[in-house]
Design an enzyme around this catalytic site. Sequence first.
Site, PDB file in Angstrom:
ATOM      1  N   GLY A 151       7.218  -1.847   5.866  1.00 38.28           N
ATOM      2  CA  GLY A 151       8.478  -2.346   5.736  1.00 38.28           C
ATOM      3  C   GLY A 151       9.524  -1.533   6.420  1.00 38.28           C
ATOM      4  O   GLY A 151       9.293  -0.379   6.947  1.00 38.28           O
ATOM      5  N   GLU A 152      10.826  -2.049   6.497  1.00 41.57           N
ATOM      6  CA  GLU A 152      11.925  -1.267   7.222  1.00 41.57           C
ATOM      7  C   GLU A 152      12.804  -0.923   6.187  1.00 41.57           C
ATOM      8  O   GLU A 152      13.475  -1.693   5.734  1.00 41.57           O
ATOM      9  CB  GLU A 152      12.389  -2.050   8.445  1.00 41.57           C
ATOM     10  CG  GLU A 152      13.866  -1.587   8.789  1.00 41.57           C
ATOM     11  CD  GLU A 152      14.148  -0.111   9.442  1.00 41.57           C
ATOM     12  OE1 GLU A 152      13.389   0.124  10.199  1.00 41.57           O
ATOM     13  OE2 GLU A 152      14.886   0.523   8.877  1.00 41.57           O
ATOM     14  N   SER A 196      11.620   5.482  15.091  1.00 40.96           N
ATOM     15  CA  SER A 196      10.914   5.059  15.625  1.00 40.96           C
ATOM     16  C   SER A 196      11.402   4.388  16.909  1.00 40.96           C
ATOM     17  O   SER A 196      11.860   3.382  17.330  1.00 40.96           O
ATOM     18  CB  SER A 196      10.152   3.608  15.088  1.00 40.96           C
ATOM     19  OG  SER A 196       9.690   4.068  13.527  1.00 40.96           O
ATOM     20  N   LEU A 197      11.435   5.322  18.001  1.00 43.28           N
ATOM     21  CA  LEU A 197      11.911   5.078  19.395  1.00 43.28           C
ATOM     22  C   LEU A 197      11.122   4.432  20.316  1.00 43.28           C
ATOM     23  O   LEU A 197      11.265   3.316  20.701  1.00 43.28           O
ATOM     24  CB  LEU A 197      12.424   6.584  19.863  1.00 43.28           C
ATOM     25  CG  LEU A 197      13.338   6.238  21.092  1.00 43.28           C
ATOM     26  CD1 LEU A 197      14.651   5.664  20.829  1.00 43.28           C
ATOM     27  CD2 LEU A 197      13.595   7.582  21.688  1.00 43.28           C
ATOM     28  N   HIS A 198       9.923   4.997  20.420  1.00 47.43           N
ATOM     29  CA  HIS A 198       8.697   4.494  21.025  1.00 47.43           C
ATOM     30  C   HIS A 198       9.151   4.060  22.715  1.00 47.43           C
ATOM     31  O   HIS A 198       7.868   3.653  23.408  1.00 47.43           O
ATOM     32  CB  HIS A 198       8.326   3.128  20.595  1.00 47.43           C
ATOM     33  CG  HIS A 198       8.021   3.400  19.161  1.00 47.43           C
ATOM     34  ND1 HIS A 198       7.175   4.339  18.728  1.00 47.43           N
ATOM     35  CD2 HIS A 198       8.154   2.456  18.054  1.00 47.43           C
ATOM     36  CE1 HIS A 198       7.054   4.434  17.180  1.00 47.43           C
ATOM     37  NE2 HIS A 198       7.633   3.293  16.786  1.00 47.43           N
ATOM     38  N   CYS A 235       3.137   8.748   1.704  1.00 41.59           N
ATOM     39  CA  CYS A 235       3.705   7.525   2.404  1.00 41.59           C
ATOM     40  C   CYS A 235       3.856   6.077   1.670  1.00 41.59           C
ATOM     41  O   CYS A 235       2.921   5.900   1.020  1.00 41.59           O
ATOM     42  CB  CYS A 235       2.921   7.288   3.694  1.00 41.59           C
ATOM     43  SG  CYS A 235       3.769   6.147   4.637  1.00 41.59           S
ATOM     44  N   CYS A 266       7.009  -7.213   7.020  1.00 38.55           N
ATOM     45  CA  CYS A 266       8.221  -6.761   7.518  1.00 38.55           C
ATOM     46  C   CYS A 266       8.778  -7.586   8.607  1.00 38.55           C
ATOM     47  O   CYS A 266       8.090  -8.423   9.239  1.00 38.55           O
ATOM     48  CB  CYS A 266       7.656  -5.336   8.402  1.00 38.55           C
ATOM     49  SG  CYS A 266       9.343  -4.559   9.184  1.00 38.55           S
ATOM     50  N   ASN A 279      -2.685   3.517  17.321  1.00 36.51           N
ATOM     51  CA  ASN A 279      -3.989   3.035  16.507  1.00 36.51           C
ATOM     52  C   ASN A 279      -4.141   1.638  16.639  1.00 36.51           C
ATOM     53  O   ASN A 279      -3.502   0.716  16.705  1.00 36.51           O
ATOM     54  CB  ASN A 279      -3.703   3.137  14.841  1.00 36.51           C
ATOM     55  CG  ASN A 279      -3.496   4.655  14.554  1.00 36.51           C
ATOM     56  OD1 ASN A 279      -4.431   5.448  14.612  1.00 36.51           O
ATOM     57  ND2 ASN A 279      -2.388   5.069  13.903  1.00 36.51           N
ATOM     58  N   CYS A 326       7.584  -5.408  15.367  1.00 37.51           N
ATOM     59  CA  CYS A 326       7.009  -4.256  16.291  1.00 37.51           C
ATOM     60  C   CYS A 326       5.727  -4.587  16.711  1.00 37.51           C
ATOM     61  O   CYS A 326       5.101  -4.813  16.137  1.00 37.51           O
ATOM     62  CB  CYS A 326       7.070  -2.757  15.854  1.00 37.51           C
ATOM     63  SG  CYS A 326       8.658  -2.079  15.241  1.00 37.51           S
ATOM     64  N   SER A 379      12.369   6.641   7.509  1.00 31.35           N
ATOM     65  CA  SER A 379      11.991   6.146   8.995  1.00 31.35           C
ATOM     66  C   SER A 379      12.305   4.791   9.285  1.00 31.35           C
ATOM     67  O   SER A 379      12.456   4.121   8.354  1.00 31.35           O
ATOM     68  CB  SER A 379      10.431   6.118   8.893  1.00 31.35           C
ATOM     69  OG  SER A 379      10.169   5.553  10.228  1.00 31.35           O
ATOM     70  N   CYS A 391       2.428  -3.144  15.418  1.00 29.54           N
ATOM     71  CA  CYS A 391       2.256  -2.631  14.005  1.00 29.54           C
ATOM     72  C   CYS A 391       1.684  -4.049  13.133  1.00 29.54           C
ATOM     73  O   CYS A 391       2.224  -5.210  13.307  1.00 29.54           O
ATOM     74  CB  CYS A 391       3.391  -2.344  13.368  1.00 29.54           C
ATOM     75  SG  CYS A 391       3.687  -2.449  11.678  1.00 29.54           S
ATOM     76  N   CYS A 400      -0.917   5.070  10.770  1.00 28.01           N
ATOM     77  CA  CYS A 400       0.504   4.461  11.027  1.00 28.01           C
ATOM     78  C   CYS A 400       0.109   2.881  11.755  1.00 28.01           C
ATOM     79  O   CYS A 400      -0.616   2.898  12.616  1.00 28.01           O
ATOM     80  CB  CYS A 400       1.326   5.089  11.852  1.00 28.01           C
ATOM     81  SG  CYS A 400       2.464   4.649  12.406  1.00 28.01           S
ATOM     82  N   GLU A 452       0.885  -1.148  -0.053  1.00 26.03           N
ATOM     83  CA  GLU A 452      -0.022   0.112   0.240  1.00 26.03           C
ATOM     84  C   GLU A 452       0.646   1.293   0.014  1.00 26.03           C
ATOM     85  O   GLU A 452       1.946   1.214   0.458  1.00 26.03           O
ATOM     86  CB  GLU A 452      -0.873  -0.006   1.227  1.00 26.03           C
ATOM     87  CG  GLU A 452      -1.738  -1.267   1.370  1.00 26.03           C
ATOM     88  CD  GLU A 452      -2.349  -1.433   2.875  1.00 26.03           C
ATOM     89  OE1 GLU A 452      -3.025  -2.398   3.051  1.00 26.03           O
ATOM     90  OE2 GLU A 452      -1.778  -0.708   3.626  1.00 26.03           O
TER      91      GLU A 452
HETATM   92  S1  SF4 Z   1       6.578  -0.360  12.520  1.00 30.12           S
HETATM   93 FE1  SF4 Z   1       7.665  -0.199  10.780  1.00 30.12          FE
HETATM   94  S2  SF4 Z   1       9.392  -1.599  11.121  1.00 30.12           S
HETATM   95 FE2  SF4 Z   1       8.132  -2.070  12.941  1.00 30.12          FE
HETATM   96  S3  SF4 Z   1       7.223  -3.813  12.207  1.00 30.12           S
HETATM   97 FE3  SF4 Z   1       6.056  -2.289  11.295  1.00 30.12          FE
HETATM   98  S4  SF4 Z   1       6.679  -1.881   9.274  1.00 30.12           S
HETATM   99 FE4  SF4 Z   1       8.236  -2.716  10.035  1.00 30.12          FE
END
Ligand code: SF4
Length: 386
Positions: free
Chosen positions: A191-192, A247-249, A135, A142, A323, A146, A223, A149, A366, A93
């Site tokens: 994805g990363e 993405s620190l979190h 985006c 991925c 979310n 995380c 990112s 996600c 997100c 997407e």
């Molecule tokens: S937040 Fe980004 S890096 Fe983390 S699992 Fe989702 S897509 Fe992958």
Amino acid sequence: MSVELHPVARFPEEWREVLQSFGERPYRAGQVFRWIHQRGVMDPEQMTDLGKALRARLTEAGLAEPFGVAEVLRSKDGTRKLLLELEGGGRVECVLIPMSREAAEGEISAQDADAAAASFDPEDQAAPRERVTLCISTQYGCAMGCVFCASGQAGLQRGLRADEIVAQVLVAKRYLEPEEDLRNLVFMGMGEPLHHYDQTLRAIQLITHPEGLGMSPRRITVSSVGLVPGIRRLGEDFGGKVGLAISLHAPDNETRSRILPMNQRYPVEELIRALHEYPLPLRRRITIEYTLIDGINDSVEHAERLVSLLSGLRVKVNLIPMNPISASDLRAPTSARVATFREHLASAGVSCFVRVRRGDDVDAACGQLALHGEPIKLRKKLEPAS
Ligand code: SF4
């Protein structure tokens, strides 16, 4: 040049080589490259200033759009999510997110002078009213896992090729309204990007190529969950001009490793060291993404640790109330708790704002870019800290 390279991923010099082997004059390379990357035309039959024989040859050699658009979902707030059907199966997407000049200026004047500098030209009075951010995705699924996600919960299926990454921009531009202008590009979809560095690098080089889209690297943000070697390479390859979002979190290894498994490989201290070393141009800042998850990383103590961790870094913090995703029962904190967290940061002089949810009625917000149509299994259940 790799024989595997899709025609849409070729630079002009690579086209020159290919077209010379067809017996064509070198200037044809620039023509073909501009058709693809300036006008977004990937079907040789539409390249009207090329001869019939060359058009047929290009078709035969595989020049075509690398994916089809399966569906376009429109949110009430104007966000558009494009579902793209990949060759060999699977869907990714990309998301167009409009931001009106008024809304953007209101948000930016208070919070984000850097983004204002990148997005708004004060002399550009004739500019279209609607600024749009796109985006895009770099992988199908991925590997980072995380916990909040949807893509991470589904695992990595495959990385996208550079042509599949660039074509998201070329195709998404067709879905802009006449008064809209594509201003910013963020690598924040599925994805990363730094886990897939070579294709991401080629895609950015194509997107910023002066004979193609010619987008300024300042308008591009990559990112990452914090893959330290990738951050270093990105800094070296673009001299810090490409924006960086992390993405620190969480501000400590214990909490962060529970949310982002990759933290075990590149712990917080190592990541922060790499951020200090990123060759950030003057007046630019690194974006710190911090998803607030109820009972996990949203306490006052977390906020205080975050302030000391970021001290000495030029950053702005995006607080993102989580979310909901169907695979997880984790949820956002109450708005009062979000406000308290934000106030702690702001009173310590950390530039921060709470991200407004966009497109969540079409799962485009997100962490919701899932493998469409495929059920997601939660890998690991995360309980709030006691
Ligand atoms: S937040 Fe980004 S890096 Fe983390 S699992 Fe989702 S897509 Fe992958």
